[in-house]
Design a protein around this motif. Structure first.
Motif, PDB file in Angstrom:
ATOM      1  N   ASN A 204       0.829  -1.209   0.000  1.00 53.27           N
ATOM      2  CA  ASN A 204       0.000   0.000   0.000  1.00 53.27           C
ATOM      3  C   ASN A 204       0.867   1.265   0.000  1.00 53.27           C
ATOM      4  O   ASN A 204       0.415   2.316   0.424  1.00 53.27           O
ATOM      5  CB  ASN A 204      -0.962   0.042   1.205  1.00 53.27           C
ATOM      6  CG  ASN A 204      -2.237  -0.728   0.911  1.00 53.27           C
ATOM      7  OD1 ASN A 204      -2.163  -1.901   0.575  1.00 53.27           O
ATOM      8  ND2 ASN A 204      -3.364  -0.077   1.005  1.00 53.27           N
TER       9      ASN A 204
ATOM     10  N   ASN B 274      -2.122  -4.432   7.569  1.00 51.77           N
ATOM     11  CA  ASN B 274      -3.518  -4.835   7.743  1.00 51.77           C
ATOM     12  C   ASN B 274      -4.399  -3.954   6.860  1.00 51.77           C
ATOM     13  O   ASN B 274      -4.769  -2.847   7.236  1.00 51.77           O
ATOM     14  CB  ASN B 274      -3.917  -4.707   9.217  1.00 51.77           C
ATOM     15  CG  ASN B 274      -5.328  -5.208   9.455  1.00 51.77           C
ATOM     16  OD1 ASN B 274      -5.924  -5.853   8.588  1.00 51.77           O
ATOM     17  ND2 ASN B 274      -5.869  -4.920  10.620  1.00 51.77           N
ATOM     18  N   ASP B 275      -4.707  -4.442   5.677  1.00 47.76           N
ATOM     19  CA  ASP B 275      -5.505  -3.635   4.753  1.00 47.76           C
ATOM     20  C   ASP B 275      -6.720  -4.389   4.230  1.00 47.76           C
ATOM     21  O   ASP B 275      -7.341  -3.971   3.263  1.00 47.76           O
ATOM     22  CB  ASP B 275      -4.643  -3.108   3.596  1.00 47.76           C
ATOM     23  CG  ASP B 275      -4.017  -4.219   2.777  1.00 47.76           C
ATOM     24  OD1 ASP B 275      -4.026  -5.378   3.234  1.00 47.76           O
ATOM     25  OD2 ASP B 275      -3.531  -3.941   1.670  1.00 47.76           O
TER      26      ASP B 275
HETATM   27  C1  LIG Z   1      -4.536  -0.754   0.411  1.00 48.93           C
HETATM   28  O1  LIG Z   1      -4.684  -0.948  -0.963  1.00 48.93           O
HETATM   29  C2  LIG Z   1      -5.857  -1.627  -1.349  1.00 48.93           C
HETATM   30  C3  LIG Z   1      -5.828  -1.865  -2.839  1.00 48.93           C
HETATM   31  O2  LIG Z   1      -4.606  -2.383  -3.197  1.00 48.93           O
HETATM   32  C4  LIG Z   1      -7.064  -0.796  -0.935  1.00 48.93           C
HETATM   33  O3  LIG Z   1      -8.235  -1.516  -1.261  1.00 48.93           O
HETATM   34  C5  LIG Z   1      -7.014  -0.564   0.545  1.00 48.93           C
HETATM   35  O4  LIG Z   1      -8.065   0.280   0.928  1.00 48.93           O
HETATM   36  C6  LIG Z   1      -5.695   0.039   0.985  1.00 48.93           C
HETATM   37  N1  LIG Z   1      -5.664   0.018   2.417  1.00 48.93           N
HETATM   38  C7  LIG Z   1      -5.079   0.934   3.181  1.00 48.93           C
HETATM   39  C8  LIG Z   1      -5.132   0.716   4.656  1.00 48.93           C
HETATM   40  O5  LIG Z   1      -4.539   1.877   2.694  1.00 48.93           O
END
Ligand SMILES: *[C@@H]1O[C@H](CO)[C@@H](O)[C@H](O)[C@H]1NC(C)=O
Ligand SMILES: *[C@@H]1O[C@H](CO)[C@@H](O)[C@H](O)[C@H]1NC(C)=O
Ligand SMILES: *[C@@H]1O[C@H](CO)[C@@H](O)[C@H](O)[C@H]1NC(C)=O
Length: 297
Positions: A44, A121-122
């Motif tokens: 991310n 953690n995403d």
């Molecule tokens: C991280 O990236 C994904 C897509 O690759 C996105 O859906 C997500 O919201 C992001 N999460 C954060 C915590 O930035």
């Protein structure tokens, strides 16, 4: 004497070879260098982030020769990541990029950069269904399991579960990490036929207390209580009493009067009457049959 003279040229030759090798290595190292050790980057990341600076003199040309998943490029001497990395979709968390350094008219040299992608953690935890239906016999023993309703999360293990407090009179979870639904207090079909539960899952123990991102998810559960034939029919009217966890309904019997030696027409009038029994289980529809066991004077 002879021996000493012979050995001298051999030594010098060896020395020369070592020196030439050493110089080649020196030249190669001077052609370009990357800082030692792996470089870490969290998934991310924003696009076009610099990972590492390759050191070389200005007449050296750099080229990326091995580019895992086509994620990297050079901007001048900086090794860059093209776009946001997604840990979950990468085949490996360790990516090795090779950069070739070439000076016109001399040998080229390859340097590797190990890139470690760190998991963030995403992703939220997920229940396979929004709503679950479970069945339980009434009077199921306390601490018996009614079902296990787990969520999955591609980032985090373990997950943390809780039953919403207003709905947890009859059930509890085995523990915060095991969403096995256990009977907490005896269920009586006469009292409750259907119970709604709300199960929460969170991917961090105390997410709101930390600055880390955290995600939650919810599933609703309907527990249907099955009526079990655990009570006899009761003559009506009767007086309900409890004997421990058992329920009774006591009838005081029926009374009728006939005159001796007189023939009575029609059914015997009884007080309270007529003779009638109802199953002690509220919703069971088995037919009730009657039989005179004996007559007593
Ligand atoms: C991280 O990236 C994904 C897509 O690759 C996105 O859906 C997500 O919201 C992001 N999460 C954060 C915590 O930035
Ligand atoms: C149910 O389990 C709890 C916790 O393990 C225990 O304290 C309790 O005595 C158990 N109750 C019964 C009726 O087995
Ligand atoms: C029995 O006899 C009495 C008096 O002879 C009468 O009043 C009564 O109705 C009789 N009872 C029945 C059930 O027939």
């Amino acid at each position: 004497m002879e021996l000493k003279l012979k050995s001298k040229p051999v030594n010098s030759l060896l020395g020369c070879i070592v020196a030439i090798c050493f110089c080649t290595v020196c030249a190669a190292q001077r052609l370009c260098t990357v800082p030692p050790g792996p470089v870490s980057v969290s998934e991310n990341n924003t696009a076009d982030v610099q990972l590492v600076q390759v050191r070389s003199s200005s007449d050296v040309t750099l080229t990326v020769t091995v580019n895992p998943e086509d994620l990297f490029y050079l901007r001048g001497n900086a090794l860059m990541v093209k776009k946001g990395l997604d840990y979950e979709s990468l085949s490996s968390a360790t990516l090795v990029v090779w950069v070739q350094c070439r000076r016109a008219g001399s040998r080229s040299v390859n340097e590797s950069v190990e890139v470690l992608v760190e998991n963030v953690n995403d992703n939220p935890p997920n229940f396979a269904q929004n709503h679950y239906v479970l069945e339980v016999n009434e009077l199921t023993a306390i601490n018996s399991s009614v079902g296990l309703i787990e969520a999955t999360d591609v980032d985090s293990e373990p997950l943390f579960y809780r039953l919403e407090s207003a709905t947890d009179k009859y059930f509890r979870l085995e523990n915060i990490n095991t969403p096995k639904i256990l009977v907490k207090s005896l269920l009586d079909y006469d009292v409750v036929q259907k119970i709604s539960l709300i199960l929460h899952v969170q991917d961090t123990f105390n997410g709101s207390a930390s600055n880390e991102p955290f995600f939650t998810s919810v599933a609703t559960i309907t527990v249907q209580v099955r009526d079990v034939d655990n009570r006899p029919p009761w003559f009506q009217p009767c007086l309900r009493t409890n004997l421990g966890i058992a329920k009774l309904c006591v009838s005081s019997g029926y009374r009728g009067r006939v005159n001796l030696t007189e023939k009575e027409e029609g059914p015997l009038v009884l007080e309270p009457g007529p003779v009638f029994a109802k199953d002690g289980d509220k919703n069971r529809s088995e037919q009730i049959s009657y039989r005179i066991l004996r007559e007593k004077c």
